[in-house]
Design a protein around this motif. Structure first.
Motif, PDB file in Angstrom:
ATOM      1  N   UNK A   1       0.846  -1.250  -0.192  1.00 46.53           N
ATOM      2  CA  UNK A   1      -0.033  -0.028   0.177  1.00 46.53           C
ATOM      3  C   UNK A   1       0.942   1.274   0.136  1.00 46.53           C
ATOM      4  N   UNK A   2       1.957   1.279   0.693  1.00 46.87           N
ATOM      5  CA  UNK A   2       2.704   2.455   0.952  1.00 46.87           C
ATOM      6  C   UNK A   2       3.642   2.649  -0.362  1.00 46.87           C
ATOM      7  N   UNK A   3       3.939   1.426  -1.136  1.00 46.58           N
ATOM      8  CA  UNK A   3       4.301   1.665  -2.125  1.00 46.58           C
ATOM      9  C   UNK A   3       3.475   2.104  -3.424  1.00 46.58           C
ATOM     10  N   UNK A   4       2.314   1.582  -3.509  1.00 47.38           N
ATOM     11  CA  UNK A   4       1.173   2.229  -4.148  1.00 47.38           C
ATOM     12  C   UNK A   4       0.963   3.753  -4.159  1.00 47.38           C
ATOM     13  N   UNK A   5       1.027   4.211  -2.931  1.00 50.34           N
ATOM     14  CA  UNK A   5       0.954   5.570  -2.705  1.00 50.34           C
ATOM     15  C   UNK A   5       2.183   6.558  -3.066  1.00 50.34           C
TER      16      UNK A   5
ATOM     17  N   UNK B   1      14.316   6.815 -13.082  1.00 54.67           N
ATOM     18  CA  UNK B   1      14.305   6.244 -11.600  1.00 54.67           C
ATOM     19  C   UNK B   1      12.981   6.745 -10.776  1.00 54.67           C
ATOM     20  N   UNK B   2      12.373   7.827 -11.360  1.00 51.92           N
ATOM     21  CA  UNK B   2      11.579   8.588 -10.470  1.00 51.92           C
ATOM     22  C   UNK B   2      10.447   8.063  -9.772  1.00 51.92           C
ATOM     23  N   UNK B   3       9.496   7.114 -10.560  1.00 54.30           N
ATOM     24  CA  UNK B   3       8.398   6.726  -9.954  1.00 54.30           C
ATOM     25  C   UNK B   3       8.923   5.377  -8.885  1.00 54.30           C
ATOM     26  N   UNK B   4       9.780   4.737  -9.613  1.00 57.67           N
ATOM     27  CA  UNK B   4      10.297   3.517  -8.977  1.00 57.67           C
ATOM     28  C   UNK B   4      10.942   3.930  -7.540  1.00 57.67           C
ATOM     29  N   UNK B   5      11.655   5.081  -7.445  1.00 56.60           N
ATOM     30  CA  UNK B   5      12.191   5.433  -6.134  1.00 56.60           C
ATOM     31  C   UNK B   5      11.149   6.024  -5.196  1.00 56.60           C
TER      32      UNK B   5
ATOM     33  N   UNK C   1       6.601  -1.658 -20.067  1.00 57.18           N
ATOM     34  CA  UNK C   1       6.856  -1.961 -18.786  1.00 57.18           C
ATOM     35  C   UNK C   1       7.801  -2.918 -18.337  1.00 57.18           C
ATOM     36  N   UNK C   2       7.832  -4.083 -19.333  1.00 52.39           N
ATOM     37  CA  UNK C   2       8.769  -5.318 -19.030  1.00 52.39           C
ATOM     38  C   UNK C   2      10.088  -4.815 -18.682  1.00 52.39           C
ATOM     39  N   UNK C   3      10.549  -3.757 -19.230  1.00 48.94           N
ATOM     40  CA  UNK C   3      12.034  -3.196 -19.138  1.00 48.94           C
ATOM     41  C   UNK C   3      12.430  -2.899 -17.720  1.00 48.94           C
ATOM     42  N   UNK C   4      11.322  -2.512 -17.102  1.00 52.29           N
ATOM     43  CA  UNK C   4      11.481  -2.250 -15.579  1.00 52.29           C
ATOM     44  C   UNK C   4      11.614  -3.265 -14.681  1.00 52.29           C
ATOM     45  N   UNK C   5      11.281  -4.527 -15.171  1.00 55.09           N
ATOM     46  CA  UNK C   5      10.905  -5.715 -14.150  1.00 55.09           C
ATOM     47  C   UNK C   5      12.294  -6.306 -14.009  1.00 55.09           C
ATOM     48  N   UNK C   6      13.432  -6.010 -14.792  1.00 55.50           N
ATOM     49  CA  UNK C   6      14.725  -6.533 -14.469  1.00 55.50           C
ATOM     50  C   UNK C   6      15.482  -6.025 -13.144  1.00 55.50           C
ATOM     51  N   UNK C   7      14.658  -4.767 -12.638  1.00 52.46           N
ATOM     52  CA  UNK C   7      15.314  -4.132 -11.401  1.00 52.46           C
ATOM     53  C   UNK C   7      14.853  -5.180 -10.195  1.00 52.46           C
TER      54      UNK C   7
ATOM     55  N   UNK D   1       8.098  -2.643  -4.268  1.00 56.63           N
ATOM     56  CA  UNK D   1       7.596  -1.404  -4.975  1.00 56.63           C
ATOM     57  C   UNK D   1       7.655  -1.333  -6.415  1.00 56.63           C
ATOM     58  N   UNK D   2       8.721  -2.417  -7.060  1.00 58.04           N
ATOM     59  CA  UNK D   2       8.802  -2.083  -8.507  1.00 58.04           C
ATOM     60  C   UNK D   2       7.414  -3.204  -8.951  1.00 58.04           C
ATOM     61  N   UNK D   3       7.211  -4.120  -8.298  1.00 60.78           N
ATOM     62  CA  UNK D   3       6.067  -4.972  -8.787  1.00 60.78           C
ATOM     63  C   UNK D   3       4.518  -3.932  -8.542  1.00 60.78           C
ATOM     64  N   UNK D   4       4.437  -3.250  -7.455  1.00 61.73           N
ATOM     65  CA  UNK D   4       3.438  -2.655  -7.161  1.00 61.73           C
ATOM     66  C   UNK D   4       2.939  -1.489  -8.246  1.00 61.73           C
TER      67      UNK D   4
END
Lengths: 275, 335
Positions: free
Chosen positions: B104-108, B122-126, B199-205, B253-256
């Motif tokens: 939930x925190x990650x979603x917010x 890196x903005x939204x991921x971070x 989106x898939x490119x981010x999943x490597x994180x 966080x990445x998954x959410x």
């Protein structure tokens, strides 16, 4: 070389001073017992030696090397610790748990070798646990669980074994079994043993030397017959104790004297009838 | 009594092979089934050298279904690992990133990042990571630090955190005219239907986190003995715990931020595999990774297959399975 050398050790949690200027040595292969009333700092002392608590002053040497010079990993190959509380929900099987004693000797991704498994089998045989090898720890009794954790410590192949009241809350049969085991380990494999005991008679029967702690300070250090005198014990524990010789020979035997016996002798004047 | 002494690799390899097969089978099913029913012939588009043979099939497989299946596999694996790590570290069998409010925190955090116009990486991921760490810290502090972690206050703190984060999510989305913030269902119930190739490119994180958790599998076993015993066996308890909490929060966080709030995967999967393989984390880590992936693909298939007016969010399926299990485990722990 001394197995453990503590000099001028002080330790505080916040503003509370737990240990003050404690100094003593433990020789290699010695059975060394730490005794003292509740809250005298016994557990903190053992934690400091094991590197689980940081002293505020003083120095600790283990196996000739200053405590701060040991890496955590190297240290855990030489020194094993059995703490007072063993988790009762540890879900592994006995054999797996004992085998975990090899962890400090293994690399990050290295699996246990046949030699490690042989050592674990040996440790289980030594502690008489072989028949329980496939049982889960959370299905064992408290005494058996404590034995498993001691077998785990033996499997660690330490040169120094630190035990914090391993026999607390066990019945006499289990107590003797565990203590004999530790004594065998010391006499056969020359492992140095540093152990806390609440039971003064245990301390007298097994200890080569005793350290009596009181309010964080050393109140007595020496052979059981030197440390366990009724005057000393009354001063430290605030309770009258009868000290005579054990029928097993040699060692002192301590009996706390119940109130109803205290006024006997000396014409009921309130003086104890001993020494 | 030879069973307990089977070497780790001896048990790990057959289990991993079995679960990898299950994952592959689930992935093929996920690729074959779509809103128009099963169509195995579409799978031919996966074959190398067939590009352009059937542009429609190729587009369906490569642009729509494969991203969705890959996202489900990665999200399921990462969430299952997250549950495994939290259960070991907090010594609470009911803890899981969603239940504790970490998701939930990650979603917010992710929504705030999007509203602020940050780039996906890196903005939204971070910002999602910051949100998850903030809730993690709050929940751990509320429950009385690491000493009281067995207590129910941990779960209670998580429940409240979830309620609060849910309200914040709705609040921010109702404020936002930005279509990039996606719909409310995506964030509240998790939804894989919006998965696209970008989106898939981010999943490597997620990968570094998986590696760290796998490397720390043995220390996780030792931590179950109690912190002091673990420390006396050479485990740097503080460093290991911190590393695990941080990388797990990052994976979650990445998954959410890619799949919304999918709950209970981290509860269901570790419990199943503990029953099957026992408590050894050296087995559980790969098992949860592969099994969690397969599980979420199947859940997504069910979400697509169940009769509904439109797309059903996958979070509905995982909650329908997971919440009753949570209640059962809670009931059993109180007996």
């Amino acid at each position: 070389m001394k197995a453990v050398k503590v000099s001028g050790l002080s330790l505080r949690y916040g503003s509370k001073e737990i240990l003050r200027n404690v100094s003593f040595c433990v020789g290699e292969g010695e059975f060394f017992l730490v005794i003292g009333p509740n809250g005298s700092g016994k557990t903190s002392l053992l934690k400091a030696i094991a590197g689980l608590a940081t002293p505020s002053a003083g120095a600790i040497e283990v196996l000739g090397k200053c405590r701060t010079q040991w890496t955590r990993r190297e240290f855990s190959r030489q020194v094993a610790v059995v703490s007072q509380h063993v988790p009762d929900d540890f879900p592994f099987r006995v054999a797996e748990t004992v085998l975990m004693g090899r962890s400090p000797h293994l690399g990050l991704l290295q699996g246990e070798t046949a030699e490690d498994r042989r050592l674990a089998e040996e440790a289980m045989a030594f502690t008489g646990l072989s028949h329980l090898a496939g049982r889960r720890l959370d299905q064992l009794s408290g005494g058996e669980r404590q034995l498993v954790f001691i077998a785990r410590a033996i499997c660690q192949a330490p040169r120094v074994l630190i035990l914090d009241e391993p026999t607390a809350s066990l019945d006499p049969a289990h107590q003797i079994r565990i203590l004999d085991l530790v004594e065998n380990l010391r006499s056969r494999q020359k492992v140095t043993v540093v152990m806390i005991s609440h039971d003064l008679n245990t301390a007298a029967l097994y200890g080569d030397r005793l350290l009596l702690l009181c309010r964080g300070e050393v109140a007595g250090l020496g052979a059981p017959s030197e440390v366990l005198t009724w005057q000393q014990l009354e001063k430290i524990y605030g309770c009258l104790m009868l000290v005579d010789e054990s029928a097993l020979g040699g060692s002192p035997r301590v009996t706390p004297v119940p109130e109803k016996y205290r006024l006997r002798g000396a014409g009921g004047s309130g003086e104890p009838r001993f020494p | 009594m030879s069973v307990p002494f089977l070497s780790v690799w001896g048990r790990l390899l057959p289990a991993a092979a079995l679960l990898a097969t299950a994952l592959a089978a689930a992935a093929l099913l996920g690729l074959a089934f779509g809103s128009s029913g099963a169509s195995w012939s579409l799978l031919r588009a996966l074959w190398p050298g067939t590009e352009g043979a059937d542009p429609v099939a190729s587009a369906i497989i490569w642009e729509i279904r494969l991203p969705r299946v890959v996202l489900a596999a990665v999200a399921g694996g990462a969430l299952a690992l997250g549950g495994l790590v939290f259960q070991a570290l907090l010594r609470n069998p009911l803890s899981e990133p969603y239940i504790l409010g970490i998701s939930g925190g990650a979603a917010v955090g992710a929504i705030v990042g999007m509203l602020a116009g940050l780039s996906p990486f890196p903005g939204v991921s971070l910002s999602a990571f910051a949100g998850s760490l903030a809730t993690l810290t709050l929940v751990l502090t509320l429950s009385g630090g690491r000493s009281a972690l067995r207590s129910d206050s941990l779960l209670l703190g998580g429940v409240m955190m979830n309620a609060f984060c849910g309200a914040l999510i709705m609040f921010f989305i109702s404020l936002s005219p930005d279509p990039q913030v996606r719909n409310i269902l995506f964030w509240l119930m998790g939804d894989l239907s919006l998965a696209g190739r970008d989106q898939l490119s981010l999943l490597w994180l997620v990968l570094p986190g998986v590696i760290v958790v796998a490397l720390l599998a043995r220390p996780m076993n030792l931590l179950l003995m109690g912190e002091e015993t673990a420390a006396s066996m050479g485990v740097n308890v503080r460093a290991v715990s911190l590393a695990l909490l941080v990388v797990t929060s990052f994976m979650v966080s990445i998954v959410v931020s890619q799949a919304g709030l999918i709950g209970f995967v981290g509860l269901v999967i570790p419990h199943i595999f503990r029953l099957l393989f026992g408590p050894d984390h050296r087995l559980l880590v790969p098992a949860c990774l592969l099994g969690g992936g397969a599980y979420l693909i199947v859940c997504d298939l069910a979400a697509r297959g169940l009769p509904s007016a439109g797309e059903m969010p996958v979070g509905i399926v995982t909650a329908l399975v997971g919440a009753p299990l949570f209640i059962f485990l809670l009931w059993r722990s109180r007996r």
